[in-house]
Design a protein around this motif. Structure first.
Motif, PDB file in Angstrom:
ATOM      1  N   GLN A 122      12.160  15.206 -12.782  1.00 16.84           N
ATOM      2  CA  GLN A 122      11.043  15.436 -10.972  1.00 16.84           C
ATOM      3  C   GLN A 122      12.059  16.290 -10.767  1.00 16.84           C
ATOM      4  OE1 GLN A 122      10.534  12.331  -7.817  1.00 16.84           O
ATOM      5  NE2 GLN A 122       9.024  13.914  -6.110  1.00 16.84           N
ATOM      6  N   LEU A 123      12.473  16.226 -10.346  1.00 12.59           N
ATOM      7  CA  LEU A 123      13.464  17.823  -9.981  1.00 12.59           C
ATOM      8  C   LEU A 123      13.414  19.406 -10.741  1.00 12.59           C
ATOM      9  CD1 LEU A 123      15.865  19.791  -8.131  1.00 12.59           C
ATOM     10  CD2 LEU A 123      17.003  19.072  -9.848  1.00 12.59           C
ATOM     11  N   ALA A 124      13.267  18.792 -11.601  1.00 11.61           N
ATOM     12  CA  ALA A 124      13.177  19.822 -13.040  1.00 11.61           C
ATOM     13  C   ALA A 124      11.140  20.381 -12.974  1.00 11.61           C
ATOM     14  CB  ALA A 124      13.574  19.502 -14.522  1.00 11.61           C
ATOM     15  N   GLN A 125      10.659  19.208 -12.729  1.00 13.22           N
ATOM     16  CA  GLN A 125       9.206  19.860 -12.842  1.00 13.22           C
ATOM     17  C   GLN A 125       8.951  20.046 -11.743  1.00 13.22           C
ATOM     18  OE1 GLN A 125       7.829  16.311 -14.534  1.00 13.22           O
ATOM     19  NE2 GLN A 125       8.446  16.114 -16.006  1.00 13.22           N
ATOM     20  N   SER A 126       9.719  19.811  -9.980  1.00 10.29           N
ATOM     21  CA  SER A 126       8.691  20.199  -9.490  1.00 10.29           C
ATOM     22  C   SER A 126       9.509  21.649  -8.730  1.00 10.29           C
ATOM     23  CB  SER A 126       9.359  19.138  -8.196  1.00 10.29           C
ATOM     24  OG  SER A 126      10.669  19.554  -7.953  1.00 10.29           O
ATOM     25  N   SER A 127      11.029  21.820  -9.056  1.00 11.03           N
ATOM     26  CA  SER A 127      11.821  23.585  -8.575  1.00 11.03           C
ATOM     27  C   SER A 127      11.380  24.446  -9.881  1.00 11.03           C
ATOM     28  CB  SER A 127      13.103  22.776  -8.998  1.00 11.03           C
ATOM     29  OG  SER A 127      13.241  22.166 -10.217  1.00 11.03           O
ATOM     30  N   LEU A 128      10.813  24.065 -10.682  1.00  3.87           N
ATOM     31  CA  LEU A 128      10.224  24.883 -11.934  1.00  3.87           C
ATOM     32  C   LEU A 128       8.919  25.991 -11.163  1.00  3.87           C
ATOM     33  CD1 LEU A 128       9.590  26.626 -14.051  1.00  3.87           C
ATOM     34  CD2 LEU A 128       8.985  24.582 -15.646  1.00  3.87           C
ATOM     35  N   LEU A 129       7.791  25.043 -10.819  1.00  2.00           N
ATOM     36  CA  LEU A 129       6.371  25.276 -10.028  1.00  2.00           C
ATOM     37  C   LEU A 129       6.552  26.004  -9.111  1.00  2.00           C
ATOM     38  CD1 LEU A 129       3.769  25.119 -10.211  1.00  2.00           C
ATOM     39  CD2 LEU A 129       3.375  23.214  -8.926  1.00  2.00           C
ATOM     40  N   SER A 130       7.744  25.555  -8.302  1.00  2.00           N
ATOM     41  CA  SER A 130       8.416  25.876  -6.747  1.00  2.00           C
ATOM     42  C   SER A 130       9.160  27.985  -6.682  1.00  2.00           C
ATOM     43  CB  SER A 130       8.847  25.781  -5.776  1.00  2.00           C
ATOM     44  OG  SER A 130       8.604  24.364  -5.259  1.00  2.00           O
ATOM     45  N   LEU A 131       9.941  27.768  -8.029  1.00  2.00           N
ATOM     46  CA  LEU A 131      10.097  28.930  -8.742  1.00  2.00           C
ATOM     47  C   LEU A 131       9.277  29.810  -8.942  1.00  2.00           C
ATOM     48  CD1 LEU A 131      13.439  30.288  -8.468  1.00  2.00           C
ATOM     49  CD2 LEU A 131      13.345  29.813 -10.798  1.00  2.00           C
ATOM     50  N   GLN A 132       8.625  29.330  -9.752  1.00  2.00           N
ATOM     51  CA  GLN A 132       7.315  30.280 -10.193  1.00  2.00           C
ATOM     52  C   GLN A 132       6.325  30.903  -9.088  1.00  2.00           C
ATOM     53  OE1 GLN A 132       5.887  27.820 -12.981  1.00  2.00           O
ATOM     54  NE2 GLN A 132       7.080  28.111 -14.688  1.00  2.00           N
ATOM     55  N   THR A 133       6.159  30.295  -7.826  1.00  2.00           N
ATOM     56  CA  THR A 133       5.505  30.589  -7.325  1.00  2.00           C
ATOM     57  C   THR A 133       5.796  31.487  -6.070  1.00  2.00           C
ATOM     58  OG1 THR A 133       4.456  28.306  -7.408  1.00  2.00           O
ATOM     59  CG2 THR A 133       4.020  29.405  -5.049  1.00  2.00           C
ATOM     60  N   LEU A 134       7.523  31.518  -5.898  1.00  2.00           N
ATOM     61  CA  LEU A 134       8.185  32.221  -5.194  1.00  2.00           C
ATOM     62  C   LEU A 134       8.376  33.390  -6.315  1.00  2.00           C
ATOM     63  CD1 LEU A 134       9.798  32.621  -2.672  1.00  2.00           C
ATOM     64  CD2 LEU A 134      11.998  31.476  -4.411  1.00  2.00           C
ATOM     65  N   SER A 135       8.210  33.672  -6.976  1.00  2.00           N
ATOM     66  CA  SER A 135       8.649  35.041  -7.915  1.00  2.00           C
ATOM     67  C   SER A 135       7.477  35.762  -8.122  1.00  2.00           C
ATOM     68  CB  SER A 135       8.855  34.610  -9.354  1.00  2.00           C
ATOM     69  OG  SER A 135       8.882  35.628 -10.091  1.00  2.00           O
ATOM     70  N   GLU A 136       5.739  34.754  -8.164  1.00  2.00           N
ATOM     71  CA  GLU A 136       4.913  36.058  -7.682  1.00  2.00           C
ATOM     72  C   GLU A 136       4.961  36.105  -6.373  1.00  2.00           C
ATOM     73  OE1 GLU A 136       3.392  36.899 -10.154  1.00  2.00           O
ATOM     74  OE2 GLU A 136       4.256  35.108 -11.904  1.00  2.00           O
ATOM     75  N   ALA A 137       4.951  35.667  -5.378  1.00  2.00           N
ATOM     76  CA  ALA A 137       4.825  35.909  -4.349  1.00  2.00           C
ATOM     77  C   ALA A 137       6.029  37.083  -3.776  1.00  2.00           C
ATOM     78  CB  ALA A 137       4.818  34.695  -2.742  1.00  2.00           C
ATOM     79  N   VAL A 138       7.164  37.237  -3.886  1.00  2.00           N
ATOM     80  CA  VAL A 138       8.087  38.007  -3.840  1.00  2.00           C
ATOM     81  C   VAL A 138       7.823  39.195  -4.453  1.00  2.00           C
ATOM     82  CG1 VAL A 138       9.909  39.000  -4.331  1.00  2.00           C
ATOM     83  CG2 VAL A 138      10.009  36.768  -3.636  1.00  2.00           C
ATOM     84  N   LYS A 139       6.815  39.259  -5.955  1.00  2.00           N
ATOM     85  CA  LYS A 139       6.112  40.364  -6.465  1.00  2.00           C
ATOM     86  C   LYS A 139       5.944  40.291  -5.698  1.00  2.00           C
ATOM     87  CE  LYS A 139       6.483  38.774 -10.734  1.00  2.00           C
ATOM     88  NZ  LYS A 139       5.731  38.861 -12.536  1.00  2.00           N
ATOM     89  N   LEU A 140       4.809  40.083  -4.993  1.00  2.00           N
ATOM     90  CA  LEU A 140       3.177  40.470  -4.420  1.00  2.00           C
ATOM     91  C   LEU A 140       3.817  40.879  -2.687  1.00  2.00           C
ATOM     92  CD1 LEU A 140       0.729  37.992  -3.523  1.00  2.00           C
ATOM     93  CD2 LEU A 140       0.210  39.658  -4.505  1.00  2.00           C
ATOM     94  N   CYS A 141       5.123  40.857  -2.370  1.00  2.00           N
ATOM     95  CA  CYS A 141       6.235  41.302  -1.637  1.00  2.00           C
ATOM     96  C   CYS A 141       6.026  43.097  -1.376  1.00  2.00           C
ATOM     97  CB  CYS A 141       6.604  41.056  -1.009  1.00  2.00           C
ATOM     98  SG  CYS A 141       7.168  41.307   0.752  1.00  2.00           S
ATOM     99  N   ALA A 142       6.154  42.875  -3.066  1.00  2.00           N
ATOM    100  CA  ALA A 142       7.526  44.301  -3.404  1.00  2.00           C
ATOM    101  C   ALA A 142       6.253  44.925  -3.677  1.00  2.00           C
ATOM    102  CB  ALA A 142       8.326  43.962  -4.558  1.00  2.00           C
ATOM    103  N   ILE A 143       5.098  44.622  -4.827  1.00  2.00           N
ATOM    104  CA  ILE A 143       3.499  45.477  -4.580  1.00  2.00           C
ATOM    105  C   ILE A 143       3.587  45.972  -3.307  1.00  2.00           C
ATOM    106  CG2 ILE A 143       1.613  45.893  -5.554  1.00  2.00           C
ATOM    107  CD1 ILE A 143       2.601  43.784  -7.624  1.00  2.00           C
ATOM    108  N   ARG A 144       3.109  45.811  -2.332  1.00  2.00           N
ATOM    109  CA  ARG A 144       2.972  45.447  -1.179  1.00  2.00           C
ATOM    110  C   ARG A 144       3.803  47.105  -0.341  1.00  2.00           C
ATOM    111  NH1 ARG A 144       3.532  44.092   4.202  1.00  2.00           N
ATOM    112  NH2 ARG A 144       5.106  42.722   3.390  1.00  2.00           N
TER     113      ARG A 144
END
Length: 395
Positions: A122-144
């Motif tokens: 459960q941790l492996a699956q949920s944390s992977l999704l959270s990490l992927q989401t976080l990565s894309e959000a931070v890249k959006l912040c960087a692009i801005r």
């Protein structure tokens, strides 16, 4: 003839039973399997972040840097910093909560502490999704931020990469511990890895909040770069030249594989010398930053120092492991071992010295133009130069 007719049927039954056995084994190790899959995905994510950082350094980070499956962010406008920052904070808290929950399930187990395969899966699956989401959000912040603030973009990407590395280490522990009783030594390692995840998330949130504050973002980047360089130094100091399995670098821990080694021995030496000389470039930037104390100069120096130390660690790791594995005559073997030892000691001293350079720079940035630490930056740079010279000769 009867035997021939029975053989296909026997083979079919054997295949079915083998498939059932494999299915049962995989089901009993669902957490381990989930960790292996998640680690592979995180490795790909970190490679993507490295590529994004490279584009950011060149001032060409654009919206098409996103992964094709980042559909959650189609509704977020680049001009809406509130939505992006809110997403980053929410996902960060969610990731921390997921790791905390697993830690609690272990530490609250009483005398029979055991890490279940189901909890790990459960941790492996949920944390992977959270990490992927976080990565894309931070890249959006960087692009801005735009290409005119390329060093701030690199700082943001490095911050989320630190979380990915800490999470990788945590998942590695889960993979090895899933399904068995947890010892006191396991708990000690768990607490350390849990602390690394929490600290990296906390550091990333500070970077996101301060990235648009031109009066402090250089200092913030310098602090996170120092943390990363200190970890690299700690990794290098744990190497044992007599045991090649101990010679690893931070990026390698993420994929669990040894890097490919070119056949040409000269390639290793040339690459190591090239990376080593970049230490001088990074320290030159540090001296410039200590003289001007401008946040942009500090940020540029911090990002350069962090990348150089990381590249040096990887190049030195590959070079040492390649040479120490080669079959040589007794005379050549002693010569190679002696050169490898001198190379290792010079690199370790160089990384230690550049850490001291940036610690002095941090002190100078906090104390102002009258700080005595500015002189210490210049003095320590000489130690880096001596280490570079010794490392070049050894290589």
């Amino acid at each position: 003839d009867v035997v021939r007719l029975q053989r296909p049927e026997q083979q079919r039954l054997l295949n079915e039973r083998f498939a059932l056995l494999m299915s049962a084994l995989q089901a009993s190790a669902c957490g381990t399997q989930a960790c292996i899959k998640a680690l592979s995905e995180v490795n790909a994510l970190m490679a993507d972040l490295d590529t994004s950082a490279m584009f950011a350094s060149a001032g060409t980070l654009a919206p098409d840097a996103f992964s094709s499956d980042a559909t959650e962010f189609k509704f977020v406008r680049l001009s809406d910093p509130v939505s992006i920052n809110t997403t980053i904070e929410e996902v960060s808290k969610q990731l921390e909560a997921e790791v905390t929950q697993l830690r609690s399930s272990v530490t609250n187990g009483g005398d029979s502490m055991r890490l279940s395969q189901e909890d790990v899966a459960q941790l492996a699956q949920s944390s992977l999704l959270s990490l992927q989401t976080l990565s894309e959000a931070v890249k959006l912040c960087a692009i801005r931020l735009g290409p005119e603030q390329s060093q701030a973009q690199v700082s943001l990407i490095n911050a989320v990469k630190d979380i990915a590395q800490a999470q990788t280490s945590f998942l590695e522990w889960c993979k090895l511990t899933a399904g068995r009783s947890v010892t006191s030594q396991d708990l000690s390692v768990l607490e350390k890895k849990f602390g690394n995840v929490k600290n990296s998330i906390k550091s990333m949130l500070k970077t996101v909040r301060n990235v648009e504050d031109e009066s402090s973002r250089g200092t913030r980047t310098l602090k996170t770069s120092l943390e990363a360089m200190s970890k690299e130094l700690q990794t290098i100091e744990e190497w044992d030249l007599e045991n090649l399995d101990t010679i690893t670098y931070s990026g390698e821990i993420a994929n669990g594989e040894h890097p490919e080694t070119p056949n040409c021995t000269m390639d290793h030496a040339e690459n190591l010398i090239h990376v080593t000389r970049l230490l001088l470039s990074a320290t030159t930037k540090a001296v410039t930053a200590s003289n001007s104390l401008k946040q942009e100069d500090i940020m540029l120096a911090a990002n350069a120092g962090r990348k150089t130390v990381s590249d040096l660690s990887q190049s030195l790791c590959v070079t040492l492991r390649h040479h120490l594995r080669q079959p040589f005559t007794d005379e050549d073997d002693e010569r190679i071992k002696d050169a490898s030892k001198r190379c290792y000691e010079a690199a370790r001293e160089g990384v230690h010295s550049i850490n001291e350079v940036f610690k002095s720079l941090l002190q100078a940035s906090q104390e102002g133009k009258e700080s005595q630490a500015k002189m210490q930056v210049t003095l320590t740079v000489r130690k880096v130069a001596l280490s570079v010279q010794e490392l070049t000769n050894s290589a």
